[in-house]
Design a protein around this motif. Structure first.
Motif, PDB file in Angstrom:
ATOM      1  N   THR A  34     -14.089 -18.921   2.139  1.00  0.00           N
ATOM      2  CA  THR A  34     -13.475 -18.265   0.979  1.00  0.00           C
ATOM      3  C   THR A  34     -12.899 -16.931   1.439  1.00  0.00           C
ATOM      4  OG1 THR A  34     -15.445 -17.046   0.244  1.00  0.00           O
ATOM      5  CG2 THR A  34     -15.186 -19.307  -0.567  1.00  0.00           C
ATOM      6  N   PHE A  35     -11.883 -16.452   0.705  1.00  0.00           N
ATOM      7  CA  PHE A  35     -11.151 -15.276   1.171  1.00  0.00           C
ATOM      8  C   PHE A  35     -10.771 -14.411  -0.037  1.00  0.00           C
ATOM      9  CE2 PHE A  35      -6.966 -14.007   3.578  1.00  0.00           C
ATOM     10  CZ  PHE A  35      -7.443 -12.724   3.755  1.00  0.00           C
ATOM     11  N   LEU A  36     -11.236 -13.180  -0.016  1.00  0.00           N
ATOM     12  CA  LEU A  36     -10.918 -12.199  -1.064  1.00  0.00           C
ATOM     13  C   LEU A  36     -10.445 -10.926  -0.384  1.00  0.00           C
ATOM     14  CD1 LEU A  36     -12.803 -11.308  -4.265  1.00  0.00           C
ATOM     15  CD2 LEU A  36     -12.603  -9.508  -2.542  1.00  0.00           C
ATOM     16  N   SER A  37      -9.415 -10.272  -0.934  1.00  0.00           N
ATOM     17  CA  SER A  37      -8.920  -9.042  -0.320  1.00  0.00           C
ATOM     18  C   SER A  37      -8.133  -8.196  -1.316  1.00  0.00           C
ATOM     19  CB  SER A  37      -7.998  -9.367   0.871  1.00  0.00           C
ATOM     20  OG  SER A  37      -6.711  -9.726   0.418  1.00  0.00           O
ATOM     21  N   ASP A  38      -7.743  -7.029  -0.841  1.00  0.00           N
ATOM     22  CA  ASP A  38      -6.827  -6.175  -1.610  1.00  0.00           C
ATOM     23  C   ASP A  38      -5.439  -6.178  -0.959  1.00  0.00           C
ATOM     24  OD1 ASP A  38      -7.254  -4.666   0.688  1.00  0.00           O
ATOM     25  OD2 ASP A  38      -7.494  -2.771  -0.363  1.00  0.00           O
ATOM     26  N   TYR A  39      -5.121  -7.246  -0.247  1.00  0.00           N
ATOM     27  CA  TYR A  39      -3.825  -7.290   0.437  1.00  0.00           C
ATOM     28  C   TYR A  39      -2.658  -7.468  -0.533  1.00  0.00           C
ATOM     29  CZ  TYR A  39      -6.099  -7.464   5.017  1.00  0.00           C
ATOM     30  OH  TYR A  39      -6.824  -7.174   6.142  1.00  0.00           O
ATOM     31  N   PHE A  99       0.826  -1.199   0.000  1.00  0.00           N
ATOM     32  CA  PHE A  99       0.000   0.000   0.000  1.00  0.00           C
ATOM     33  C   PHE A  99       0.869   1.261   0.000  1.00  0.00           C
ATOM     34  CE2 PHE A  99      -2.574  -3.332   1.949  1.00  0.00           C
ATOM     35  CZ  PHE A  99      -3.795  -3.179   1.320  1.00  0.00           C
ATOM     36  N   GLY A 100       2.193   1.076   0.080  1.00  0.00           N
ATOM     37  CA  GLY A 100       3.095   2.223   0.154  1.00  0.00           C
ATOM     38  C   GLY A 100       3.304   2.739   1.563  1.00  0.00           C
ATOM     39  N   ASN A 101       2.824   2.003   2.564  1.00  0.00           N
ATOM     40  CA  ASN A 101       3.052   2.405   3.954  1.00  0.00           C
ATOM     41  C   ASN A 101       4.499   2.102   4.337  1.00  0.00           C
ATOM     42  OD1 ASN A 101       0.284   2.943   3.992  1.00  0.00           O
ATOM     43  ND2 ASN A 101      -0.201   0.891   4.737  1.00  0.00           N
ATOM     44  N   VAL A 102       5.114   2.996   5.095  1.00  0.00           N
ATOM     45  CA  VAL A 102       6.537   2.916   5.403  1.00  0.00           C
ATOM     46  C   VAL A 102       6.727   2.596   6.887  1.00  0.00           C
ATOM     47  CG1 VAL A 102       8.690   4.229   5.478  1.00  0.00           C
ATOM     48  CG2 VAL A 102       7.073   4.586   3.584  1.00  0.00           C
TER      49      VAL A 102
END
Lengths: 285, 285, 285
Positions: B7-12, A186-189
């Motif tokens: 089930t698992f969906l993410s933006d990780y 995510f660009g977190n530092v």
């Protein structure tokens, strides 16, 4: 006895079948072992970043066998090892290049270790460039299945394991010189300083007011962040949404590090920093 | 009783261990639950895109616990929820920011819901920025193991769940003004209009002749696609190979949306469009 | 009887839920089958690269059902097939476009094959563009559960399966004209020539001295690598660390191919090559 779970972290990436082939080798040897992929997205050869990621992850995983491969020196004289940690009989398997060290420390230190070079569990032949497949994965699978550590290789002195030297932050009155520990997707530092290290300093004012809405914040609630030629004014907070979109927040991240984020943006991009870069924090701004 | 699948969906994403740590937390609580990763490649913070992806996926998954995390407001006042849908006792777990809404609608609506903020199943402490690990994953694991929804949190009125507002296409005689619902990894562009919505219009001619070879196609079988300053002439068809390499086809995609593809190329790249952009379709060209 | 394991390789990528939905379809039909993701990072539509990857992987996987989908011609007249290989009753499932061929050859050839177009195991309806979900995954799941190959589709002559034509290297005295078989995520370049093919030639000198330290190496231990306008002097070796960081090594990779790497760098980037490009090797330099 049910096989122990295996966690797996590497820099094999997702473009190739490398991680998949290791999974397959494990499934072939110990079909009933649960395999938990932690990540294969460690940047290629980035031992330190892999080590940080592994150390942050393992406290949340089931106790078991912990396979980790970030191994730019594969095929050279670096040792391949399996290490039993003090806690829960956890066993870490990977190259002895510092990758395993922070995790070992978090798990109470190393109790015993073996050199895997001539492990009876290795595939035959062992390639010179893919020890994940030919050495580490099969050793991990056999250990998950109940094999004893001493049968996996030749015993070595755990005190000789390679330690990871991480840069140290210098925290003085009103000024902290830290380094980038990790930049996430995510660009977190994340910085190599915990919020506890700044107690008694300028960050104390933050905890008192961080739960207030940004509009209530006092002047002292901001921190000037400098890295290279870039400057960024960050508000002390606890979550991304504590600041408006596009603004910066300094917070304690989920692994206990002080970290800088841009709400709905990339702090790393804004500051132009990558792992190990120096970051200077000073109050106000 | 065997645990239910999760089930698992993410933006990780895949650069970090975030999704992996959630998997680990689940495995620790409910080792026997089957975990099915749907995707962790939702663009960071893209709630709408994650919602579309989740809604398209769930009808094909086993009934169980459906964990979804695209959560730019983590740590703010947005609610964390678990929602039972009308069909098959499926339970969705995630932030109450609209992410779950299209899936809930497809599954017959919400029967009941709980607020997870003070869930007894959460890890202690709960970080402010990683609710996937500390709140959603452990709740999902306990529910998979048979815990009752009412024991996972405080009951809330399901009618108060956040709905997702999607842009609506305007279909008139000989002209449709649609929006990009999703761009996939191949560059195919799905629109917020189903082929059924265009029945009786200019697309009827397509179904009659789409199975014919491109060289047999009549003039009426083409559609002009406009987006921003770009124009593209697309042939009506059913599959990518219905047009020669490098040419465009307008077809009904696997989720029932009208979509634009370039055979062996990227329609999104050619048109320069991304999610939510307006796309105008008109016959001929 | 326990279900057979399923391996899964595709070009579905990680940005979308495509691979995840296939996993879900399998879990719905055969919840107990172990699914091993080999890779979903094959470049979009790159049948040859997927074929090489599958062929390199399968010898290391458990025997079972081997699902592979790189399918630019989905929905066209290309056949969808399931093929039983000679070894271990392994069954490969995927498009009949050459993707499965190198793996079939490595597994002793095809014993029998069926056309899946009208398979009773397919989902209803079958989309025209997502046969992974609607055709290949359900067929693989049923086969893993014990269904017979002949019940999965209509028998076809295994001799009619599509073969993959790969470019052939030309090895002469002191000069080899090879092609790039694969570029991996580290930038290592695998060539379509095995080190055995160069026996008796200029590479013989390498094996004798490769374990020596680079500073001990003789002049004859280097190879000139040319590709397009680029030239690179590579040292013969066995592992990346046999040369200093930033320098090139020519070695036998883990799949038996001759390959070029830059220690801690990208050989593909330095040479500017991609799959199928011509690479000329000559001794010395």
């Amino acid at each position: 006895v049910a096989p122990r779970p295996i966690t797996f972290l590497s820099d094999y990436g997702y473009a190739d079948e490398f991680a998949g082939v290791c999974r397959a080798v494990i499934a072939r040897i110990e079909p009933g072992a649960r395999l938990i992929d932690l990540s294969h997205g460690v940047p290629a050869g980035a031992v330190r970043q892999g080590a940080v990621s592994l150390g942050n992850s393992l406290p949340f995983t089931p106790a078991g066998i912990h396979l980790a491969v970030v191994d730019p020196g594969v095929g050279s004289e670096r040792r391949a090892v399996a290490v039993e940690a003090a806690q829960d009989g956890r066993i870490l398997v990977g190259p002895d290049n510092g990758l395993l060290w922070p995790a070992i420390e978090r798990l109470g230190g190393a109790v015993r270790a073996v050199d895997l070079a001539a492990s009876p569990f290795r595939l035959d032949p062992v390639s010179r460039t893919f020890h994940g497949r030919d050495l580490f994965a099969p050793v991990a699978a056999h250990l998950a299945g109940g094999a004893k550590l001493k049968d996996a290789g030749e015993e070595i002195d755990a005190a000789t394991l390679t330690r990871l030297e991480l840069p140290q932050a210098r925290v003085g009155p009103g000024r902290a010189v830290a380094h980038v520990l990790h930049v996430d997707g995510f660009g977190n530092v994340a910085l190599n300083v915990g919020s506890g290290q700044l107690a008694g300093g300028f960050l104390d004012r933050a905890s008192a007011s961080a739960s207030a809405s940004p509009s209530d914040a006092k002047q002292g609630d901001t921190v000037m962040v400098q890295a290279g030629g870039s400057k960024l004014r960050a508000r002390l907070g606890k979550a991304f949404a504590d600041v408006p979109p596009g603004e910066a927040v300094l917070y304690e991240d989920s692994s206990g590090s002080l970290a800088i984020a841009i709400n709905q943006g990339s702090a790393a991009g804004r500051l132009g920093v990558a792992a190990d870069d120096e970051v200077v924090l000073s109050p106000g701004g």
